[in-house]
Write an enzyme that holds these catalytic residues in place. Structure first.
Site, PDB file in Angstrom:
ATOM      1  N   LYS A  30       0.831  -1.205   0.000  1.00  0.00           N
ATOM      2  CA  LYS A  30       0.000   0.000   0.000  1.00  0.00           C
ATOM      3  C   LYS A  30       0.867   1.257   0.000  1.00  0.00           C
ATOM      4  CE  LYS A  30      -1.492   1.793   3.856  1.00  0.00           C
ATOM      5  NZ  LYS A  30      -1.764   3.138   4.383  1.00  0.00           N
ATOM      6  N   ASN A  31       1.859   1.273   0.872  1.00  0.00           N
ATOM      7  CA  ASN A  31       2.673   2.475   1.027  1.00  0.00           C
ATOM      8  C   ASN A  31       3.635   2.700  -0.129  1.00  0.00           C
ATOM      9  OD1 ASN A  31       1.466   3.181   3.445  1.00  0.00           O
ATOM     10  ND2 ASN A  31       2.953   2.065   4.683  1.00  0.00           N
ATOM     11  N   CYS A 124      -5.063   8.270   9.976  1.00  0.00           N
ATOM     12  CA  CYS A 124      -5.085   7.719  11.328  1.00  0.00           C
ATOM     13  C   CYS A 124      -4.816   8.789  12.373  1.00  0.00           C
ATOM     14  CB  CYS A 124      -4.032   6.614  11.472  1.00  0.00           C
ATOM     15  SG  CYS A 124      -4.492   5.075  10.674  1.00  0.00           S
ATOM     16  N   ARG A 129       2.051  14.652  13.040  1.00  0.00           N
ATOM     17  CA  ARG A 129       2.645  14.442  11.729  1.00  0.00           C
ATOM     18  C   ARG A 129       2.563  15.701  10.861  1.00  0.00           C
ATOM     19  NH1 ARG A 129       0.814   8.592   9.572  1.00  0.00           N
ATOM     20  NH2 ARG A 129      -1.271   9.367   9.813  1.00  0.00           N
ATOM     21  N   ASP A 313       5.164   0.764  12.137  1.00  0.00           N
ATOM     22  CA  ASP A 313       3.940   0.102  11.688  1.00  0.00           C
ATOM     23  C   ASP A 313       3.827  -1.342  12.162  1.00  0.00           C
ATOM     24  OD1 ASP A 313       2.952   2.324  10.469  1.00  0.00           O
ATOM     25  OD2 ASP A 313       3.320   1.672   8.412  1.00  0.00           O
ATOM     26  N   ARG A 405      -8.416   0.013   5.126  1.00  0.00           N
ATOM     27  CA  ARG A 405      -7.482   0.983   4.566  1.00  0.00           C
ATOM     28  C   ARG A 405      -6.149   0.338   4.213  1.00  0.00           C
ATOM     29  NH1 ARG A 405      -5.670   4.339   8.222  1.00  0.00           N
ATOM     30  NH2 ARG A 405      -4.569   5.383   6.534  1.00  0.00           N
TER      31      ARG A 405
END
Length: 429
Positions: A30-31, A124, A129, A313, A405
């Site tokens: 995903k990232n 999230c 951030r 993560d 997600r």
């Protein structure tokens, strides 16, 4: 194009106690997929991206691209895109609020239009951030930046190459800089950059598009060009999904073989899993077998760090694992300031966890007990699923849209390995 439909009221119901066994294929990252999809804004030529997982974040990214004028369609695991005729340089709040990675539209839109209007991002709730590093880089490249009514406004008469030192290591900051500067003619130098595998995957794409990029330690040299080409690229495997299934195998005393996994990207995770009692075996066909090589789960200490350190993560998943280890462990979160929200939910299941600033002390217990718990963010949700797999009785996990997600059909994959997990639509149970 098929979309992911997720309701905030959907739940998972898990009956704990099954030992997970079998083979599971890990999805594309995903990232990695998200910044690569936004890279297609930099060219008028067609592009194709293979291995793109069907996730809520991907659906939202494609929705934003379509709003901007990109044409796209999916065939199996591949997404085909054309940004030949973009119609907008504005990323609206109703899309951006759902996904923080929308901030990666800033660099390409600024490069393409010399203007961009992007809503402050959502995603999230795991910390502030801030995007100040993005803004500083854009300003140095010649952009005027202001924030009005919740939107970041960028404009530039012309853009220039830069020499820029990041104050902190930031993955999305590095990616946004790469996306912009690859389309700016001239030589740029970036220092203190992120070197996560997903960043390196984006670099490979930008090279295919015609940018010249060299990485040495944490310094990038970029020779950009405004005439970037279309590309075909297969994204790397999702190392966080792979790590999550590795933890599941160890926790359930299982024996899982993972397909489509790159162990080089998981060195720090594998090291800690081995300390906890996991056996990890790379098979001749490239798959990876994970099993428990000891009679119990051993405690360990974890410090999250930028890659190649232990990934933030995977912190929540390891908290679930260490909650049933035979001893006391410490987890120190060095990346995000608000990422222990899952600790309270695990405590409801019987875990013994105390928080002291940025460190969680986890005292292993004999067993966890099923109850109703609530997801607070993507990886916290994964930690609760892992806990439910070994808990005595029934675990009900609410707000599982977070999982949609970032994990592609996780319930189907777990059932294929023998888990008792069902998705209930709406309020359900």
């Amino acid at each position: 194009m098929k979309s992911i439909i997720s309701s905030s009221s959907d739940s998972y119901v898990i009956e704990g106690g099954a030992r997970l066994k079998g083979r599971v294929r890990i999805s594309g990252s995903k990232n990695s997929s998200l910044p690569i999809l936004f890279a297609t804004l930099l060219t008028r030529e067609p592009c194709s991206v293979e291995g793109v997982p069907e996730l809520l974040d991907i659906t939202n990214a494609l929705s934003l691209l379509r709003h901007l004028g990109t044409e796209s369609y999916r065939v199996s695991e591949s997404v085909y895109l054309s940004s030949e005729r973009l119609v907008s340089y504005e990323a609206p709040h109703e899309i951006v609020r759902k996904m923080r990675a929308s901030i990666l539209s800033m660099g390409p839109l600024l490069a393409r239009f010399k203007r961009a209007v992007v809503s402050m991002p959502g995603g999230c709730s795991i910390g502030l951030r801030p995007v100040d590093q993005h803004v500083k880089l854009f300003e140095k490249a010649g952009a005027d930046v202001s924030v009005r009514h919740g939107y970041i406004h960028l404009s530039a008469k012309s853009l220039k190459p830069v020499e820029f030192d990041f104050d902190i290591i930031t993955v999305t900051g590095t990616e946004n800089a790469l996306l912009l500067l690859s389309a700016v003619e001239g030589r740029s130098i970036l220092r203190n950059v992120a070197i996560e595998p997903e960043v390196l995957d984006l670099i490979e794409v930008l090279k295919k598009m015609g940018a010249r990029i060299e990485l040495s330690d944490r310094t990038l040299e970029i020779e950009g060009t405004p005439f970037l080409r279309g590309f075909h690229h297969k994204v790397i495997p999702d190392r966080i999904e792979a790590g999550t299934f590795m933890v599941a195998s160890l926790m359930t005393d299982g024996d899982i073989t993972l397909e489509n996994v790159n162990l080089e990207h998981l060195a720090s995770v594998c090291s800690k899993l081995s300390e906890c009692g996991a056996g990890i075996e790379e098979l001749p066909d490239g798959s990876v077998r994970v099993f428990r090589s000891s009679s119990e789960i051993y405690p360990t200490n974890v410090n999250t760090q930028e890659y190649p350190g232990f990934p933030t993560d995977m912190q929540a998943q390891f908290m679930s694992l260490l909650s049933v280890a035979r001893g006391t462990s410490e987890i120190t979160e060095n990346i995000f300031e608000n990422r222990f929200q899952h600790a309270a939910e695990l405590t409801r299941m019987g875990a013994n966890i105390s928080i002291h600033g940025k460190t969680a002390v986890v005292r292993g217990v004999e067993r966890l007990y099923g109850t109703e718990v609530f997801s607070t963010d993507l990886r916290a949700s994964a930690s609760l699923v892992l806990a439910g797999l070994i808990a005595e009785g029934t675990t009900v996990i609410r707000d599982i849209y977070h999982l949609d997600r970032g994990y592609e059909r996780i319930d189907e994959k777990l059932r294929s390995l023998g888990a008792s997990i069902q998705r209930l639509q709406g309020e359900g149970i």
